[in-house]
Structure formats: C-alpha cells, structure tokens
Enzyme design. Structure first.
Site, PDB file in Angstrom:
ATOM      1  N   LYS A  18       2.245  11.025   7.058  1.00  0.00           N
ATOM      2  CA  LYS A  18       3.605  10.803   7.573  1.00  0.00           C
ATOM      3  C   LYS A  18       4.639  11.346   6.584  1.00  0.00           C
ATOM      4  O   LYS A  18       5.559  12.057   6.956  1.00  0.00           O
ATOM      5  CB  LYS A  18       3.846   9.300   7.827  1.00  0.00           C
ATOM      6  CG  LYS A  18       2.881   8.692   8.827  1.00  0.00           C
ATOM      7  CD  LYS A  18       3.164   7.226   9.093  1.00  0.00           C
ATOM      8  CE  LYS A  18       3.008   6.313   7.890  1.00  0.00           C
ATOM      9  NZ  LYS A  18       1.613   6.250   7.371  1.00  0.00           N
ATOM     10  N   ARG A  93       6.435  -1.098  12.387  1.00  0.00           N
ATOM     11  CA  ARG A  93       5.032  -1.350  12.052  1.00  0.00           C
ATOM     12  C   ARG A  93       4.481  -2.574  12.746  1.00  0.00           C
ATOM     13  O   ARG A  93       3.296  -2.864  12.613  1.00  0.00           O
ATOM     14  CB  ARG A  93       4.942  -1.615  10.547  1.00  0.00           C
ATOM     15  CG  ARG A  93       4.393  -0.480   9.734  1.00  0.00           C
ATOM     16  CD  ARG A  93       4.541  -0.889   8.282  1.00  0.00           C
ATOM     17  NE  ARG A  93       3.526  -0.325   7.467  1.00  0.00           N
ATOM     18  CZ  ARG A  93       3.730   0.766   6.718  1.00  0.00           C
ATOM     19  NH1 ARG A  93       4.874   1.386   6.733  1.00  0.00           N
ATOM     20  NH2 ARG A  93       2.766   1.217   5.972  1.00  0.00           N
ATOM     21  N   ARG A 132      -4.121  11.004  -3.937  1.00  0.00           N
ATOM     22  CA  ARG A 132      -2.661  11.211  -3.914  1.00  0.00           C
ATOM     23  C   ARG A 132      -2.054  10.999  -5.299  1.00  0.00           C
ATOM     24  O   ARG A 132      -2.410  10.085  -6.024  1.00  0.00           O
ATOM     25  CB  ARG A 132      -2.015  10.242  -2.930  1.00  0.00           C
ATOM     26  CG  ARG A 132      -0.486  10.295  -3.026  1.00  0.00           C
ATOM     27  CD  ARG A 132       0.204   9.692  -1.859  1.00  0.00           C
ATOM     28  NE  ARG A 132      -0.174   8.328  -1.609  1.00  0.00           N
ATOM     29  CZ  ARG A 132       0.192   7.667  -0.515  1.00  0.00           C
ATOM     30  NH1 ARG A 132       0.931   8.257   0.393  1.00  0.00           N
ATOM     31  NH2 ARG A 132      -0.191   6.427  -0.330  1.00  0.00           N
ATOM     32  N   ARG A 165       0.069   5.805  -7.003  1.00  0.00           N
ATOM     33  CA  ARG A 165       0.724   4.604  -6.463  1.00  0.00           C
ATOM     34  C   ARG A 165      -0.158   3.384  -6.691  1.00  0.00           C
ATOM     35  O   ARG A 165      -1.377   3.457  -6.519  1.00  0.00           O
ATOM     36  CB  ARG A 165       0.982   4.785  -4.963  1.00  0.00           C
ATOM     37  CG  ARG A 165       2.431   5.079  -4.656  1.00  0.00           C
ATOM     38  CD  ARG A 165       2.656   5.461  -3.223  1.00  0.00           C
ATOM     39  NE  ARG A 165       2.248   4.465  -2.244  1.00  0.00           N
ATOM     40  CZ  ARG A 165       2.475   4.588  -0.936  1.00  0.00           C
ATOM     41  NH1 ARG A 165       3.102   5.653  -0.481  1.00  0.00           N
ATOM     42  NH2 ARG A 165       2.081   3.664  -0.094  1.00  0.00           N
ATOM     43  N   ARG A 176      -4.794  -2.271   3.663  1.00  0.00           N
ATOM     44  CA  ARG A 176      -3.724  -1.560   4.389  1.00  0.00           C
ATOM     45  C   ARG A 176      -4.259  -0.995   5.700  1.00  0.00           C
ATOM     46  O   ARG A 176      -3.576  -1.031   6.722  1.00  0.00           O
ATOM     47  CB  ARG A 176      -3.162  -0.426   3.513  1.00  0.00           C
ATOM     48  CG  ARG A 176      -2.263  -0.943   2.395  1.00  0.00           C
ATOM     49  CD  ARG A 176      -2.044   0.084   1.305  1.00  0.00           C
ATOM     50  NE  ARG A 176      -1.402   1.295   1.768  1.00  0.00           N
ATOM     51  CZ  ARG A 176      -1.441   2.450   1.102  1.00  0.00           C
ATOM     52  NH1 ARG A 176      -2.101   2.550  -0.030  1.00  0.00           N
ATOM     53  NH2 ARG A 176      -0.813   3.493   1.570  1.00  0.00           N
TER      54      ARG A 176
HETATM   55  P1  AP5 Z   1       1.084  11.077   2.798  1.00  0.00           P
HETATM   56  O1  AP5 Z   1       1.917  12.095   3.511  1.00  0.00           O
HETATM   57  O2  AP5 Z   1       1.615  10.486   1.548  1.00  0.00           O
HETATM   58  O3  AP5 Z   1       0.615   9.947   3.833  1.00  0.00           O
HETATM   59  P2  AP5 Z   1       1.411   8.771   4.509  1.00  0.00           P
HETATM   60  O4  AP5 Z   1       0.976   8.697   5.943  1.00  0.00           O
HETATM   61  O5  AP5 Z   1       2.872   8.904   4.250  1.00  0.00           O
HETATM   62  O6  AP5 Z   1       0.759   7.567   3.740  1.00  0.00           O
HETATM   63  P3  AP5 Z   1       1.388   6.283   3.030  1.00  0.00           P
HETATM   64  O7  AP5 Z   1       0.273   5.697   2.224  1.00  0.00           O
HETATM   65  O8  AP5 Z   1       2.655   6.596   2.316  1.00  0.00           O
HETATM   66  O9  AP5 Z   1       1.674   5.414   4.269  1.00  0.00           O
HETATM   67  P4  AP5 Z   1       1.802   3.922   4.312  1.00  0.00           P
HETATM   68  O10 AP5 Z   1       2.254   3.743   5.691  1.00  0.00           O
HETATM   69  O11 AP5 Z   1       0.599   3.148   3.920  1.00  0.00           O
HETATM   70  O12 AP5 Z   1       2.831   3.589   3.104  1.00  0.00           O
HETATM   71  P5  AP5 Z   1       4.361   3.223   3.080  1.00  0.00           P
HETATM   72  O13 AP5 Z   1       4.924   3.824   1.871  1.00  0.00           O
HETATM   73  O14 AP5 Z   1       5.005   3.449   4.394  1.00  0.00           O
HETATM   74  O15 AP5 Z   1      -0.337  11.771   2.503  1.00  0.00           O
HETATM   75  C1  AP5 Z   1      -1.336  11.069   1.787  1.00  0.00           C
HETATM   76  C2  AP5 Z   1      -2.082  12.066   0.873  1.00  0.00           C
HETATM   77  O16 AP5 Z   1      -2.772  13.024   1.673  1.00  0.00           O
HETATM   78  C3  AP5 Z   1      -1.164  12.882  -0.055  1.00  0.00           C
HETATM   79  O17 AP5 Z   1      -1.822  13.054  -1.274  1.00  0.00           O
HETATM   80  C4  AP5 Z   1      -0.990  14.232   0.672  1.00  0.00           C
HETATM   81  O18 AP5 Z   1      -0.795  15.300  -0.247  1.00  0.00           O
HETATM   82  C5  AP5 Z   1      -2.331  14.352   1.393  1.00  0.00           C
HETATM   83  N1  AP5 Z   1      -2.204  15.038   2.690  1.00  0.00           N
HETATM   84  C6  AP5 Z   1      -1.202  14.902   3.600  1.00  0.00           C
HETATM   85  N2  AP5 Z   1      -1.451  15.664   4.673  1.00  0.00           N
HETATM   86  C7  AP5 Z   1      -2.652  16.281   4.448  1.00  0.00           C
HETATM   87  C8  AP5 Z   1      -3.465  17.184   5.212  1.00  0.00           C
HETATM   88  N3  AP5 Z   1      -3.089  17.615   6.427  1.00  0.00           N
HETATM   89  N4  AP5 Z   1      -4.629  17.606   4.671  1.00  0.00           N
HETATM   90  C9  AP5 Z   1      -5.032  17.171   3.439  1.00  0.00           C
HETATM   91  N5  AP5 Z   1      -4.301  16.311   2.660  1.00  0.00           N
HETATM   92  C10 AP5 Z   1      -3.131  15.871   3.182  1.00  0.00           C
HETATM   93  O19 AP5 Z   1       4.288   1.622   2.904  1.00  0.00           O
HETATM   94  C11 AP5 Z   1       3.832   1.028   1.725  1.00  0.00           C
HETATM   95  C12 AP5 Z   1       3.924  -0.491   1.855  1.00  0.00           C
HETATM   96  O20 AP5 Z   1       5.303  -0.888   2.033  1.00  0.00           O
HETATM   97  C13 AP5 Z   1       3.184  -1.106   3.045  1.00  0.00           C
HETATM   98  O21 AP5 Z   1       1.822  -1.324   2.758  1.00  0.00           O
HETATM   99  C14 AP5 Z   1       3.973  -2.407   3.225  1.00  0.00           C
HETATM  100  O22 AP5 Z   1       3.609  -3.376   2.289  1.00  0.00           O
HETATM  101  C15 AP5 Z   1       5.407  -1.985   2.937  1.00  0.00           C
HETATM  102  N6  AP5 Z   1       6.113  -1.540   4.143  1.00  0.00           N
HETATM  103  C16 AP5 Z   1       6.578  -0.280   4.403  1.00  0.00           C
HETATM  104  N7  AP5 Z   1       7.169  -0.228   5.608  1.00  0.00           N
HETATM  105  C17 AP5 Z   1       7.065  -1.474   6.127  1.00  0.00           C
HETATM  106  C18 AP5 Z   1       7.462  -2.021   7.371  1.00  0.00           C
HETATM  107  N8  AP5 Z   1       8.056  -1.300   8.329  1.00  0.00           N
HETATM  108  N9  AP5 Z   1       7.197  -3.338   7.588  1.00  0.00           N
HETATM  109  C19 AP5 Z   1       6.603  -4.094   6.640  1.00  0.00           C
HETATM  110  N10 AP5 Z   1       6.188  -3.628   5.453  1.00  0.00           N
HETATM  111  C20 AP5 Z   1       6.418  -2.316   5.197  1.00  0.00           C
END
Ligand code: AP5
Length: 221
Positions: A18, A93, A132, A165, A176
């Site tokens: 994402k 979410r 990552r 991270r 997660r």
């Molecule tokens: P990346 O693009 O970083 O993936 P992502 O989908 O953004 O993954 P996240 O781990 O950031 O998502 P998340 O939803 O768990 O975390 P968030 O920060 O929102 O890609 C991942 C890796 O793969 C990278 O190394 C990249 O280079 C590689 N990659 C990407 N595309 C690729 C491809 N096509 N091929 C190969 N490699 C690739 O949330 C974190 C925490 O915050 C949650 O756990 C929760 O506690 C809290 N939180 C956030 N939002 C909410 C909400 N709305 N409600 C409640 N709690 C929340």
C-alpha cells in the site's frame, strides 16, 4: 490522466504494498497521501498523548481504537489539500471506520470513488515485511532484496540511516495478519456492495508492474 476527482482508498494486508503504491499514486495524481500508520508513528516519535497510548497497541500488532483514528482522519480530510481528492492508506480498517468515513464524506457530498485492493499471497507478505527497511530521515521505504538502497543502510534520497520497523518482527507480523483477516478483510464485501472495489493481483510482480495495473483502474470508470 483525466481531471476526474479521485477519492481513493488503498486496501490490502500488511506488506501488500500500500505504502509503495501510495508514493507512486500521490506523485502521479497529485493527491495527498494520508497514511494512518505514518500519522500514528509520528505521534509515537513525538511522544504526544495519542502516541503514548498507541505505542503498545501498535507494537502488539493490534488496532488503535476506532474513535482515535476516525478523529485523526476527520481532521486530515478537512484540510485544504484534501478537498480536490485524497489517497487513504491503512484507513478504514474496521467496519465502524468505513461507516464513519462514508458518513463524513456524505456530509461533504464527496463519495469514495475507488477502493483498490492489492491482493498478495501470505508467504510473500511475510517475506516483504521481514526485508523492509525504512529511512529515518524522509520515511522512504526499501526492501533488502526487491528494492535495495544503492548504499547498504543509507537512504538514496536523503542519506539518512535505514532502520527496521519495530512491528516487523515475526510475532507481531503474525498478529497483524490475523487482525487483518478478522477485522479488515470484511471491508472487501462492504465495498463490493458499494460497487467501488477493484482488485489488483500483486503477487510476484514488481512495484512498477503493480502500478501500471493501478493506473489502469484510476484512469477507468
Ligand atoms: P509496503 O508498501 O511498505 O507495504 P504496506 O502494505 O504499506 O505495509 P504496512 O506494513 O505498512 O501496512 P500495515 O497496514 O500493516 O501498516 P500501517 O503502517 O498502516 O511494502 C512492504 C515491503 O515490501 C517493503 O519493503 C517494499 O519495498 C516491499 N514491496 C512493496 N511492493 C513490492 C512488490 N510489488 N514486490 C516486491 N516487494 C515489494 O499500520 C501500522 C499499525 O498502525 C497497525 O498495525 C495499527 O496498530 C495502527 N493503525 C494504522 N492504521 C490504523 C487504523 N486505521 N485503525 C487502527 N489502527 C491503525
């Protein structure tokens, strides 16, 4: 690119890409990238009251309470740069977040136009999260195998140090993914029902290949 207003949600499991696609979409379509994960990590780093409360929850891989995140998003969507379109990453979410978002957008007469689900098999998600790395300076993301920096441990853009991270450890990743399946995946059906959901299969495709598919969707209806 046509001039249609785009109010976009990126949906997908942790590690689906994402954030990676959001960087490209925000640049390509001049949309503000609104990542609740980034906002919460900034609050943790600043040591605000919200950050202190969120830290333990995030470290465990659970979700921050709906009312907290909904309030943050409501304030962010009210800002000037979000009036001509926006890109939500990591929100909604839960069903409560999705319904609250619909209600706040209905007040403004600007519905969600695109929900893009990035679908990636679970073994790839785990591999992506384990490799990552993030830049401590500008926040750019890398992957040690799929998107490595030119100089190990330093950001290509700003030269700052790269770090892993704290929620990318094995136990937290497992939780997660479970939380995603239980609380976020039901939103797929919700947005299918609203006829705005489109799916991009991201397994085995490099980020630019995935972006080419995302662009097709954003240029379509
Ligand atoms: P990346 O693009 O970083 O993936 P992502 O989908 O953004 O993954 P996240 O781990 O950031 O998502 P998340 O939803 O768990 O975390 P968030 O920060 O929102 O890609 C991942 C890796 O793969 C990278 O190394 C990249 O280079 C590689 N990659 C990407 N595309 C690729 C491809 N096509 N091929 C190969 N490699 C690739 O949330 C974190 C925490 O915050 C949650 O756990 C929760 O506690 C809290 N939180 C956030 N939002 C909410 C909400 N709305 N409600 C409640 N709690 C929340």
């Amino acid at each position: 690119m046509n001039e249609t207003q785009r109010n976009v949600i990126l949906l997908g499991a942790p590690g689906a890409g994402k954030g990676t696609q959001a960087e490209r979409i925000a640049a390509g379509y001049t949309l503000p990238h609104i990542s609740t994960g980034e906002m919460l990590r900034a609050a943790v780093a600043e040591g605000t009251e919200m950050g202190l409360a969120a830290q333990k929850v995030m470290q465990a891989g659970a979700l921050v309470p709906d009312e907290v995140v909904i309030g943050v998003v409501r304030d962010r969507l009210a800002q000037a740069d979000a009036q001509k379109g926006f890109l939500l990453d990591g929100f909604p979410r839960t069903m409560e977040q999705a319904e609250s978002l619909d209600a706040m957008l209905a007040e403004d007469g600007r519905p969600v136009t695109h929900v893009i689900l990035i679908d990636v098999p679970e073994d790839e998600l785990v591999e992506r999260l384990a490799g990552r790395r993030m830049c401590a300076g500008c926040g750019k993301g890398y992957h040690v195998v799929f998107d490595p920096p030119q100089n190990e441990d330093a950001c290509d853009v700003c030269g700052a140090e790269l770090y892993q991270r704290s929620d990318d450890n094995e136990a937290t990743v497992r939780n997660r993914l479970e939380v995603y399946r239980a609380q976020t995946e039901p939103l797929v059906g919700y947005y299918e029902g609203h006829d705005v959901l489109r799916t991009v299969y991201g397994g085995g495709k490099m980020p630019d290949e995935v972006y080419a598919l995302v662009e097709q969707l954003l240029e379509g209806d």
